[in-house]
Enzyme design. Structure first.
Site, PDB file in Angstrom:
ATOM      1  N   HIS A   1       1.276 -14.969  10.520  1.00 28.26           N
ATOM      2  CA  HIS A   1       1.021 -14.315  11.549  1.00 28.26           C
ATOM      3  C   HIS A   1       2.678 -14.624  12.628  1.00 28.26           C
ATOM      4  O   HIS A   1       1.799 -14.051  13.398  1.00 28.26           O
ATOM      5  CB  HIS A   1       0.342 -13.923  12.123  1.00 28.26           C
ATOM      6  CG  HIS A   1      -1.543 -12.976  12.338  1.00 28.26           C
ATOM      7  ND1 HIS A   1      -1.955 -13.087  11.138  1.00 28.26           N
ATOM      8  CD2 HIS A   1      -1.770 -11.699  12.015  1.00 28.26           C
ATOM      9  CE1 HIS A   1      -3.444 -12.570  10.817  1.00 28.26           C
ATOM     10  NE2 HIS A   1      -3.146 -11.671  11.537  1.00 28.26           N
TER      11      HIS A   1
ATOM     12  N   GLU B   1       0.628   0.207   4.626  1.00 25.44           N
ATOM     13  CA  GLU B   1       1.800  -0.085   5.068  1.00 25.44           C
ATOM     14  C   GLU B   1       2.735   1.006   3.663  1.00 25.44           C
ATOM     15  O   GLU B   1       4.188   1.792   4.173  1.00 25.44           O
ATOM     16  CB  GLU B   1       1.390  -1.519   5.033  1.00 25.44           C
ATOM     17  CG  GLU B   1       2.229  -2.432   5.976  1.00 25.44           C
ATOM     18  CD  GLU B   1       0.146  -2.457   5.768  1.00 25.44           C
ATOM     19  OE1 GLU B   1      -0.096  -1.885   4.934  1.00 25.44           O
ATOM     20  OE2 GLU B   1       0.184  -2.756   6.716  1.00 25.44           O
TER      21      GLU B   1
END
Ligand SMILES: Cc1ncc(C[n+]2csc(CCOP(=O)(O)OP(=O)(O)O)c2C)c(N)n1
Lengths: 331, 321
Positions: B125, B58
């Site tokens: 999540h 990322e």
């Protein structure tokens, strides 16, 4: 008539000398209390740094770090840009919003480092990636780092990313034995940093950073390989940092034996002796170069000191380019 | 034909890729596979070489986008889940967000964050982390609540000259439908009155807009008329629209799915309390998720974040004052 090998060495030496004198001036201004914030020098790292700058051309990308005064000059940064940034002139490229080594001109391919070590590498990747999308070929990008910064996640992610995309990245690591005060034994456990190249699937190059001739050759070869489409090249150069981490640091933690070893040689002195010994130049010429550089630096300092600092009342206190989206309510 | 919120996001990206050669998409599994949620389905095929799988990096994904933006491109980065954007946090808030201010060179990148809770998502999540991005100067933070906004705001985000964190709600992906894509839209930076009312202003955004609307329907059965303000973008924050609504109702409830501490709801209450104190005839209140990680089990999850039931309950408390 100069030999083809001597000319680049003389040009490189001259840039190294200018960088050293510029650094010396910043150190003096710091001691005199004329500089806000820190001062970070590249003393001892000029041979490597200049070789990186000279291996690049217009259209290439360069992400220097804190010890790259020589590489910056070689890539085309002006002494005035450096001085204006250190002295906080509003006419400099950073306009007093950022200082010291955090300077650059992104549109000219010279990236202004953020402090977070390792973070500039993937930005260089992005510029090279954009070149590919825009069908510009034959460019390379160099990112400089110290031994300590190889321990960051950002370094790992970016070198791996460059390898996956086979980008023409020169990953230049100056292994100067210390990251601030931390010795390399507390930084990594492999025998040599360059061994990591195999794991990433990138080209590997080692060089003695106290030897200008070797640096020009090794960095030049690595750049040529990247330019030829052979993917990222990791260069690990060995030297000793010949100054504190910054000018606030006396570096008393560096053992004297290390300073007295060949690793502790000053690349500028080594190069000077070599050039004189080869009779490629003479003492009078070097003295002229030195005085010309000093004059240029002193002129830049005198000019920047007369220039206005940023005006907090004229400052536009917004961080976004989309002016219509600026918050209008008091915060 | 009906389109989901997710279709709208895919269509906006297809539109951007078609209209602007500077646009490309980079993210994990976004290529031939079409993305973890299929937000880039078939785009790699339609736009060869411009929709690319990234390694699971990322930090380097965002760094690459910044470099490409300096070179004049308009990258879209897909985070697989908003939660993982924290690994790229440094590049967003310190690299992308400071570039224009430091150098005058703009940084037009769009970072898409599939965010928010769905039952079973669990602690890693489900997160709503818009406030931590909004905290940093130099970032635009968008939170569309409708299919139309998902489409028009994503298109506008790509066209903006600033880094945009585009928070797209995973619960809304397949849940919301519209008949067609909009040809006109409110611009970024303007909030929308999602329902008019005179008794209480509920300011909210993203999936919570729908919980608030459901609560408003229920409360209208009890004789209360609730005004629901959909912020659309949390940064910039449309303080004028909020203030005008509070001027009409005199009462404020802010609802967010994010954690309470230092968040968007806190910011709104701070602004209304300091600039609109005289407009209020009850203490402004807020309702957020509980201050714990997001739980996995549906029994816990539904109690963790605000719902139409808890919004209605919080509203009643203010209305009865
Ligand atoms: C991510 C990050 N962590 C910590 C620092 C603080 N810091 C600045 S320079 C430095 C040491 C760097 O050492 P090295 O990478 O070996 O480079 P050198 O200074 O030796 O050239 C540290 C720890 C930083 N700038 N960035």
């Amino acid at each position: 008539m100069l030999q083809p090998v001597t000319e680049p060495q003389l040009a490189a030496f001259r840039l190294m000398l200018r960088a050293r004198l510029l650094d010396d001036k910043f150190a003096a201004l710091y001691r005199a209390g004329k500089i806000h914030g820190g001062v970070f020098l590249g003393r001892g790292q000029e041979a490597l740094s200049v070789s990186v700058g000279l291996s690049l051309r217009k259209g290439d990308v360069f992400a220097p770090l804190i010890r790259d005064a020589a590489g910056r000059l070689a890539f085309g940064e002006t002494i005035l840009d450096a001085v204006r940034t250190y002295l906080g002139s509003s006419l400099g490229p950073m306009r007093g919003r950022d200082g010291n080594v955090h300077r650059g001109r992104p549109r000219d391919g010279l990236l202004p480092m953020i402090s977070h070590l390792g973070a500039m590498i993937s930005v260089v990747n992005g510029m090279l990636f954009a070149h590919r999308l825009k069908k510009i070929s034959g460019t390379v990008g160099a990112a400089c780092l110290g031994d300590g910064a190889t321990s960051t996640g950002a370094f790992h992610e970016a070198l791996n990313q460059a390898a996956v995309e086979k980008l023409p990245l020169l990953m230049v690591v100056a292994d100067n034995q210390f990251a601030y005060s931390t010795p390399t034994s507390r930084q990594f456990a492999c025998d040599e940093l360059v061994d990591k190249a195999a794991g990433y699937g990138v080209g590997a190059h080692s060089v003695d950073a106290t030897d200008l001739t070797a640096c020009l050759k090794v960095v030049g070869t690595a750049a040529a390989r990247a330019r030829a489409g052979e993917g990222p090249q990791l260069i690990v150069a060995k030297l000793l940092r010949l100054c504190g981490h910054g000018e606030h640091d006396d570096a008393s933690y560096i053992p004297p034996e290390m300073k007295n070893s060949t690793l502790g040689r000053d690349c500028l002195k080594v190069a000077e002796e070599y050039l004189l010994q080869q009779k490629w130049t003479d003492a009078a010429t070097l003295a002229t170069w030195r005085s010309e550089a000093i004059r240029e630096i002193e002129d830049a300092v005198a000019q920047a000191q007369r220039e206005p600092g940023p005006d907090p009342f004229a400052e536009k206190w917004n961080a976004i380019a989309s002016e219509h989206l600026n918050e209008t309510h008091p915060q | 034909m009906s389109l989901t919120y997710l279709d709208a996001i895919r269509e906006a990206q297809a539109h951007a890729l078609r209209d602007d050669p500077r646009v490309f998409i980079y993210g994990q599994d976004v290529g031939d596979f079409g993305g973890a949620f299929k937000a880039t389905k078939n785009l790699a095929k339609e736009f060869p070489g411009r929709v690319l799988d990234s390694p699971i990096s990322e930090d380097a994904m965002v760094g690459l986008a910044v470099g490409a933006a300096i070179e004049g491109m308009r990258p879209i980065i897909e985070m697989q889940f908003a939660d993982f954007s924290t690994v790229g946090f440094n590049q967003i808030v310190n690299q992308a967000a400071t570039l224009f201010w430091r150098t005058g060179v703009s940084c037009p990148i769009t970072v898409r964050l599939p965010f928010g809770g769905t039952s079973g998502g669990g602690p890693f999540h489900s997160q709503c982390i818009e406030a931590i991005y909004a905290h940093y100067p130099g970032v635009i933070v968008l939170t569309p609540a409708t299919v139309e906004d998902a489409y028009s705001m994503l298109l506008e985000a790509v066209a903006l000259d600033d880094p945009v964190v585009f928070c797209e709600h995973k619960f809304l992906y397949r849940h919301l439908k519209a008949e067609k894509l909009p040809s006109e839209a409110l611009p970024i930076g303007k909030a929308r009155i999602a329902r008019e009312g005179r008794d209480l202003t509920v300011v909210t955004y993203s999936a919570m807009v729908h919980e608030a609307l459901e609560a408003a329907t229920e409360l209208s059965g009890e004789g209360w008329e609730i005004e629901v303000v959909d912020l659309r973008s949390v940064k910039p924050l449309d303080t004028d629209t909020i203030m005008a609504s509070v001027a009409r109702t005199g009462k404020l409830l802010c609802v967010g799915e994010a954690w309470p501490w230092g968040g968007v709801t806190a910011e709104i209450i701070a602004r209304v309390a300091s600039e609109g104190y005289g407009l209020l005839d009850a203490a402004p209140q807020r309702l957020n998720a509980k201050d714990t990680p997001v739980p996995y089990h549906p029994n816990l999850w539904t109690a963790h974040r605000p719902t139409a039931v808890s919004v209605a309950e919080a509203a009643r408390k203010i209305l009865r004052q």
